[in-house]
Design an enzyme around this catalytic site. Structure first.
Site, short mmCIF file in Angstrom:
data_model
loop_
_atom_site.label_atom_id
_atom_site.label_comp_id
_atom_site.label_asym_id
_atom_site.label_seq_id
_atom_site.Cartn_x
_atom_site.Cartn_y
_atom_site.Cartn_z
CB ILE A 36 34.79 41.30 37.11
CG1 ILE A 36 36.17 41.75 36.64
CG2 ILE A 36 34.87 40.05 37.99
CD1 ILE A 36 37.04 42.35 37.74
CE1 TYR A 37 27.82 40.93 32.99
CE2 TYR A 37 29.98 40.67 32.00
CZ TYR A 37 28.72 41.24 32.00
OH TYR A 37 28.37 42.11 31.01
CG PHE A 38 30.55 39.32 41.03
CD1 PHE A 38 31.42 38.72 41.94
CD2 PHE A 38 30.96 40.47 40.38
CE1 PHE A 38 32.67 39.27 42.18
CE2 PHE A 38 32.21 41.03 40.61
CZ PHE A 38 33.06 40.43 41.52
CB SER A 106 30.00 33.89 36.94
OG SER A 106 29.54 35.14 36.48
#
Length: 178
Positions: A36-38, A106
């Site tokens: 899970i990218y931020f 994101s």
């Protein structure tokens, strides 16, 4: 720590597995990973070449959660970059903290990863929907003076396996966003 990593697109999974085995690498395990990218509130990580993610890895009925920051790439030949990781106990609370600080989720990247070890190197064969198979060879170091020699050693391993093309510096996230 500094992660020195080179990856190559693989056309034939079985051929790649045979090449890894012929090198003498030992199989460790396979795992399904979800990243899970931020993105930061004050800059766009696509522009600064940084990454912040939480990786979820199911292991023995539990889910290991690892928060990772990756700095910008250090050289123009590989994916070498500073990497800082910490395991987190609670995904929801960690996500809430990041969102409270202004970070925004994101993207999600999912892959199946087969992990092998050869000397001080980790070799992975990754399968990603839509973009296929990739082989990564990486090594961690604390010493910036080791980067060039380690990068050369990684390229030598690729050559020993007959892999001389398909090298890719973009991250899986970048490749999936195309």
């Amino acid at each position: 720590m500094i992660e020195i990593e080179i990856k190559a697109k693989i056309d034939d999974k079985n051929d790649a597995l045979n090449k890894i085995k012929s090198l003498g690498a030992s199989y460790s395990h396979s795992e399904e990973q979800e990243d899970i990218y931020f993105n930061a509130p004050d800059k766009d990580y696509r522009e600064t070449d940084e990454a912040l993610r939480i990786r979820l890895v199911p292991i023995d009925g539990e889910v290991k959660k690892i928060l990772t920051y990756k700095g910008p790439k250090i050289d123009s030949k590989s994916k070498t970059r500073k990497e800082i990781e910490v395991e987190v106990a609670d995904l929801d609370k960690m996500t809430d903290i990041l969102i409270a600080l202004g970070f925004k989720p994101s993207a999600i990247v999912s892959k199946v990863r087969r992990i092998f070890y050869y000397d001080e190197f980790t070799i992975t064969l990754d399968k990603l929907e839509k973009i296929g198979y990739f082989m990564e060879i990486e090594c961690m170091t604390n010493d910036e003076e080791d980067i060039e020699q380690t990068r050369d050693n990684i390229m030598e391993l690729f050559k020993k396996m007959g892999i001389t093309r398909g090298f890719e510096r973009r991250s899986y996230l970048e490749l999936l966003e195309l």
